[in-house]
Design an enzyme around this catalytic site. Structure first.
Site, PDB file in Angstrom:
ATOM      1  N   ALA A  51       0.595  -1.015   0.243  1.00  0.00           N
ATOM      2  CA  ALA A  51       0.461   0.444  -0.366  1.00  0.00           C
ATOM      3  C   ALA A  51       0.974   1.221  -0.507  1.00  0.00           C
ATOM      4  O   ALA A  51       1.906   1.177   0.397  1.00  0.00           O
ATOM      5  CB  ALA A  51      -0.945  -0.270   1.038  1.00  0.00           C
TER       6      ALA A  51
ATOM      7  N   GLY B 174       0.954  -5.159   0.497  1.00  0.00           N
ATOM      8  CA  GLY B 174      -0.169  -5.538  -0.189  1.00  0.00           C
ATOM      9  C   GLY B 174       0.029  -5.554  -0.916  1.00  0.00           C
ATOM     10  O   GLY B 174      -0.553  -6.821  -2.189  1.00  0.00           O
TER      11      GLY B 174
ATOM     12  N   GLU C 146      -0.247 -10.226  -0.501  1.00  0.00           N
ATOM     13  CA  GLU C 146      -1.979 -10.013  -0.522  1.00  0.00           C
ATOM     14  C   GLU C 146      -1.909  -9.885  -1.107  1.00  0.00           C
ATOM     15  O   GLU C 146      -2.471 -11.000  -1.774  1.00  0.00           O
ATOM     16  CB  GLU C 146      -2.355  -8.917   0.402  1.00  0.00           C
TER      17      GLU C 146
ATOM     18  N   GLU D  53       4.395  -5.435   7.103  1.00  0.00           N
ATOM     19  CA  GLU D  53       3.678  -4.185   7.962  1.00  0.00           C
ATOM     20  C   GLU D  53       4.034  -4.135   9.180  1.00  0.00           C
ATOM     21  O   GLU D  53       4.036  -3.121  10.165  1.00  0.00           O
ATOM     22  CB  GLU D  53       2.188  -4.223   7.947  1.00  0.00           C
TER      23      GLU D  53
HETATM   24  N1  T1G Z   1       3.999   3.622  -0.304  1.00  0.00           N
HETATM   25  C1  T1G Z   1       4.947   4.709  -0.422  1.00  0.00           C
HETATM   26  N2  T1G Z   1       6.212   5.069  -0.515  1.00  0.00           N
HETATM   27  C2  T1G Z   1       6.400   3.950  -0.919  1.00  0.00           C
HETATM   28  C3  T1G Z   1       6.934   2.706  -0.703  1.00  0.00           C
HETATM   29  C4  T1G Z   1       5.135   2.889   0.215  1.00  0.00           C
HETATM   30  N3  T1G Z   1       5.072   1.563   0.585  1.00  0.00           N
HETATM   31  N4  T1G Z   1       7.762   2.037  -0.413  1.00  0.00           N
HETATM   32  C5  T1G Z   1       9.128   2.982  -1.508  1.00  0.00           C
HETATM   33  N5  T1G Z   1       8.383   4.488  -1.242  1.00  0.00           N
HETATM   34  C6  T1G Z   1       9.111   5.288  -2.156  1.00  0.00           C
HETATM   35  C7  T1G Z   1       9.990   5.603  -0.682  1.00  0.00           C
HETATM   36  O1  T1G Z   1       9.837   6.451  -0.248  1.00  0.00           O
HETATM   37  C8  T1G Z   1      11.050   6.491  -1.614  1.00  0.00           C
HETATM   38  O2  T1G Z   1      10.662   7.922  -2.179  1.00  0.00           O
HETATM   39  C9  T1G Z   1      10.726   5.002  -2.992  1.00  0.00           C
HETATM   40  O3  T1G Z   1       9.426   4.560  -3.042  1.00  0.00           O
HETATM   41  C10 T1G Z   1      12.286   4.390  -3.468  1.00  0.00           C
HETATM   42  O4  T1G Z   1      12.472   3.606  -1.578  1.00  0.00           O
HETATM   43  C11 T1G Z   1      -2.433  -3.414   2.868  1.00  0.00           C
HETATM   44  C12 T1G Z   1      -1.442  -2.317   4.542  1.00  0.00           C
HETATM   45  C13 T1G Z   1      10.378  -1.241  -1.252  1.00  0.00           C
HETATM   46  C14 T1G Z   1      11.891  -2.261  -0.485  1.00  0.00           C
HETATM   47  O5  T1G Z   1       6.200  -1.723   3.976  1.00  0.00           O
HETATM   48  O6  T1G Z   1      10.763  -1.144   2.325  1.00  0.00           O
HETATM   49  O7  T1G Z   1       0.708  -2.705   1.755  1.00  0.00           O
HETATM   50  O8  T1G Z   1      13.141   8.883  -1.310  1.00  0.00           O
HETATM   51  O9  T1G Z   1      14.540   3.910  -1.078  1.00  0.00           O
HETATM   52  O10 T1G Z   1      16.028   0.641  -1.002  1.00  0.00           O
HETATM   53  O11 T1G Z   1      -1.221  -5.440   4.369  1.00  0.00           O
HETATM   54  O12 T1G Z   1      11.011   1.044  -0.433  1.00  0.00           O
HETATM   55  O13 T1G Z   1      12.362   8.341  -3.892  1.00  0.00           O
HETATM   56  O14 T1G Z   1      11.163   9.749  -3.160  1.00  0.00           O
HETATM   57  O15 T1G Z   1      12.852   2.116   0.429  1.00  0.00           O
HETATM   58  O16 T1G Z   1      14.854   0.103  -3.765  1.00  0.00           O
HETATM   59  C15 T1G Z   1       4.124  -2.114   3.054  1.00  0.00           C
HETATM   60  C16 T1G Z   1       8.266  -0.503   2.189  1.00  0.00           C
HETATM   61  C17 T1G Z   1       2.791  -0.958   3.032  1.00  0.00           C
HETATM   62  C18 T1G Z   1       7.508  -1.904   2.187  1.00  0.00           C
HETATM   63  C19 T1G Z   1      12.917  -0.562  -2.291  1.00  0.00           C
HETATM   64  N6  T1G Z   1       5.254  -1.947   2.505  1.00  0.00           N
HETATM   65  N7  T1G Z   1       8.704  -0.514   0.970  1.00  0.00           N
HETATM   66  O17 T1G Z   1      13.465  -0.304  -0.950  1.00  0.00           O
HETATM   67  O18 T1G Z   1      13.730   1.958  -2.397  1.00  0.00           O
HETATM   68  S1  T1G Z   1       1.906  -1.478   4.321  1.00  0.00           S
HETATM   69  C20 T1G Z   1       6.021  -1.865   2.887  1.00  0.00           C
HETATM   70  C21 T1G Z   1      10.441  -0.857   1.490  1.00  0.00           C
HETATM   71  C22 T1G Z   1       0.371  -2.485   3.737  1.00  0.00           C
HETATM   72  C23 T1G Z   1      -1.411  -3.959   3.600  1.00  0.00           C
HETATM   73  C24 T1G Z   1      -0.487  -2.708   4.480  1.00  0.00           C
HETATM   74  C25 T1G Z   1      11.383  -0.409   0.567  1.00  0.00           C
HETATM   75  C26 T1G Z   1      11.630  -1.200  -1.157  1.00  0.00           C
HETATM   76  P1  T1G Z   1      11.686   8.391  -2.181  1.00  0.00           P
HETATM   77  P2  T1G Z   1      13.018   3.403  -0.684  1.00  0.00           P
HETATM   78  P3  T1G Z   1      14.787   0.709  -2.259  1.00  0.00           P
END
Ligand code: T1G
Length: 702
Positions: free
Chosen positions: A65, A105, A108, A128
């Site tokens: 998400a 997500g 999921e 999460e």
């Molecule tokens: N949402 C919004 N922005 C995100 C994002 C996300 N999920 N993931 C990364 N970004 C942005 C980040 O801020 C950065 O922005 C750019 O992308 C590159 O990220 C329903 C509710 C995927 C392993 O927790 O772990 O799903 O600084 O520098 O090192 O159950 O990003 O360039 O402007 O980290 O290659 C669950 C979080 C969400 C994954 C990539 N997902 N992201 O790492 O790049 S909750 C996460 C990461 C959810 C559901 C629930 C990492 C990455 P900017 P980066 P990276």
């Protein structure tokens, strides 16, 4: 309905290929989920399509998400109308084709598909819990049905990323493709192969059960780490629902548990930390077109604890690294320490034996400066004294190629002074590792006045390439992390002069969420190390506030764990700190000699005395232009000092108290204790305008 701009449906013959394209990581942001639903509906309505593939364009499958949308009052689609439900109801099979990341997500959605294939480098996970919530898209109900309750609990409460081969072993991935496979072509072929298989294999149709003891055991195992947190326990409760309720009721329970978390303080703080860790990589005052240089041949000079740890950090991330010490016995001891560290990791089960050998094989001990003359980046890590470091820098400057970078691991010394002894000041910067250097994630990059943007970018990139979080610090005594921490280190000892005991202060900080109390940490690091720094500062600054109790312990040879006694007493071979009546007596006697009136303290006053003193210093650092952002200081406290992550960071936490309250308390302590509590100018201005610490406008980087 027009096709979504972020999700398109293409056809490869009778296979519909649904492609998500929402850079940078295909988060389920604006319109992505609606786009997937629309594409699924169109593909299911198209008689020419027999099966579908769901995949991502660019770097990744779907990274979950869009976290930026959390806490904004966003409306989630009602249960039964989400992508997972449309996938469950699909009369045609859908194959998830995964590269990059399938997280949250993203995974999921993949679990609601009928099949999952991946390239070997792909990673999947439900992270999460790391942002204070739980998998709210059916992950707590589907994953246990795929991998079983025990494995699901481990994956969901750890939030870790699982490499595709391991995920295949767990049953999450049906097929891992060959390394050079064309993902789309392989996925279309796979979809053709399974197109006519009925009944469709839906994860929701499987069952999962587990003994209640399984859940109790996990609750117990996470208690220490998850203390004061709610999300990990909600994750367990959701998985428990998967094992005790019908699927749809389990989904409803998951949704209830999710709703309790999204806007809680824990989730807000963890989201803040997530974005602060990405913001810290941005250097707003450097030309955006300047890129970091690659380097292939790093070397470390100095085979002590830090030098060895830094060499390990490079080896752990695949670099061949030379470690040099002019004294052969020091070099031998250094290599012995490295071998012992890796052997301990193997014994603990955190490192495989073959990987230990690979990493050890990448570390090359050499005894002469000429042996590292071919290196393109050299990190000096010799004894923390300027008269020891300068000759090393002069010699390195003579033997290294003109474009080699020269970095120092110094934790506080003047980087301009060090750069000035070289003919390449533009290629010099500080790269301050935190001990143990192969474990701690923070790399403080210190910016001397003559360093070129390319040098600074390369130093920042060096940290990221070896798994660190790099944060820029100005060239000031103690730089940013240790300078902001220094008042905390003084205040904790001054509290003893007034009647506190080490164990009382440590309990307050452990209850706050630190893994260890500051006095126990001091005993671990060695009280003699701190004494060196105090001596240097007392010589440089006649008004420096001495700490007689700490000095007394060092005079008595009580250095901490390494001498069996420091702030605490230690039994032989046991690192458990035991309160020591002898220390209490020393405290009382020194305090009496100083004529300090004794009193008792509330836990809150102890906590605020330590942390407010650092908040005040952090404001000074910002007003002097020695850090880019208050959130950078938070990142340093999270990854340099173990500040509890679910509290966001030092400045984020202070905002929870309120800038006006922090200022009022500091102003009161200024009246009571004198200049060491003088409020900084920035703090006063923020209080006057009611501006949160996180929105402080620092001076331009100096
Ligand atoms: N949402 C919004 N922005 C995100 C994002 C996300 N999920 N993931 C990364 N970004 C942005 C980040 O801020 C950065 O922005 C750019 O992308 C590159 O990220 C329903 C509710 C995927 C392993 O927790 O772990 O799903 O600084 O520098 O090192 O159950 O990003 O360039 O402007 O980290 O290659 C669950 C979080 C969400 C994954 C990539 N997902 N992201 O790492 O790049 S909750 C996460 C990461 C959810 C559901 C629930 C990492 C990455 P900017 P980066 P990276």
């Amino acid at each position: 309905m027009n096709e979504s701009p972020v999700v398109r449906l293409e056809k490869d013959g009778e296979i519909g290929v649904i492609i998500v394209n929402y850079p940078p990581v295909n988060a389920l942001g604006s319109g992505v989920s609606d786009g997937i639903i629309d594409a699924l509906n169109r593909a299911n309505a198209d008689p020419a399509i027999k099966a579908m593939v769901l995949m991502g364009e660019g770097r990744s499958f779907i990274a979950g998400a869009d976290i930026r949308g959390f806490g904004t009052g966003r409306k989630r689609p009602p249960l039964g109308q989400r992508t997972y439900d449309v996938l469950d109801a699909s009369p045609k099979p859908v194959v998830a084709a995964i590269h990059g990341y399938a997280l949250g997500g993203g995974l999921e959605n993949a679990l609601a598909c009928h099949y999952r294939i991946a390239v070997p480098s792909a990673k999947v996970g439900l992270p999460e819990v790391l942002i204070g919530i739980l998998p709210g898209g059916g992950g707590t109900q589907r994953l246990p049905r795929v991998v079983g309750a025990q494995a699901a609990l481990e994956l969901i409460t750890s939030g870790r990323h699982v490499p595709a081969p391991e995920a295949a072993g767990l049953g999450i991935i049906d097929e891992v493709l060959p390394a050079n496979a064309n993902l789309r072509a392989a996925a279309v072929a796979y979809a053709r192969k399974i197109a006519d298989i009925r009944p469709l294999p839906r994860v929701r149709d499987r069952n999962v059960t587990a003994e209640p003891a399984v859940f109790d055991a996990v609750r117990k195992s996470i208690a220490r780490k998850a203390r004061n947190q709610k999300a990990p326990y909600s994750c367990i409760a959701a998985v428990e629902a998967a094992c005790t309720l019908p699927f749809d009721e389990g989904i409803r329970r998951e949704s209830e548990l999710f709703a309790e978390l999204e806007n809680a303080d824990e989730a807000k703080a963890l989201r803040y930390a997530f974005f602060a860790e990405r913001e810290v990589a941005k250097l707003p005052d450097l030309p955006p077109d300047i890129k970091p240089c690659n380097f292939a041949a790093p070397a470390v000079v100095g085979a002590g604890t830090m030098g060895g740890g830094i060499a390990m950090a490079f080896a752990d991330f695949g670099y061949d690294v030379k470690i040099m010490d002019a004294a052969q016995d020091a070099l031998d001891r250094g290599m012995e320490r490295i071998r012992a560290n890796y052997a301990t990791s193997v014994k603990r089960g955190s490192l495989a034996e073959d990987e230990r050998l690979r990493r050890l094989g990448r570390i090359h001990p050499v005894a002469g400066y000429d042996d590292i003359s071919d290196c393109d980046v050299v990190i000096e890590a010799v004894f923390e004294r300027m008269d020891v470091k300068k000759p090393v820098f002069e010699k390195l400057d003579q033997v290294l190629k003109p474009d080699a970078f020269l970095f120092s691991n110094t934790s506080a010394l003047d980087m301009d002074e060090l750069a000035a002894v070289t003919k390449r000041p533009e290629r010099v910067a500080g790269t301050h590792f935190f001990s143990p250097a192969n474990v701690m994630k923070l790399l403080e990059v210190v910016r001397p006045s003559k360093a070129s943007p390319e040098t600074l970018m390369t130093a920042m990139a060096l940290g990221r390439r070896i798994g660190k979080i790099s944060a820029m610090a100005g060239n000031t005594d103690g730089f940013v992390a240790n300078r902001s921490r220094a008042p905390f280190n003084s205040e904790m000892v001054i509290l003893l002069e007034e009647g506190c005991l080490p164990e009382q202060v440590d309990k307050v900080m452990v209850d706050f969420g630190y893994p260890m109390g500051p006095f126990a940490v001091g005993d671990l690091a060695g009280l003699d190390v701190g004494a060196e720094g105090r001596k240097r500062r007392a010589l440089a600054n006649p008004n420096y506030r001495k700490l007689p109790i700490a000095d007394k312990l060092v005079e008595m040879g009580r250095y901490g764990q390494k001498t069996g006694a420091g702030w605490y007493r230690y039994e032989k071979g046991d690192r458990t700190p035991h309160p020591d009546p002898e220390v209490a007596a020393i405290i009382r006697s020194v305090a009496a000699g100083m004529g300090v009136p004794q009193r008792t303290f509330t836990d809150t006053e102890i906590l605020h005395r330590l942390l407010f003193s650092s908040v005040n210093e952090a404001c000074r650092i910002l007003e002097e232009g020695k850090a880019y952002r208050a959130s950078d200081i938070d990142v340093m406290w999270l990854h340099g000092f173990g500040f509890p992550r679910y509290r966001g960071g030092l400045m984020y936490w202070a905002d929870g108290i309120g800038v006006k309250s922090v200022y009022a308390q500091i102003a009161a302590w200024h009246q009571q204790y004198g200049d060491r509590w003088a409020p900084s100018r920035l703090l006063r201005e923020l209080a006057e305008t009611g501006t949160p610490f996180r929105e402080a406008k620092p001076a331009p980087f100096a």
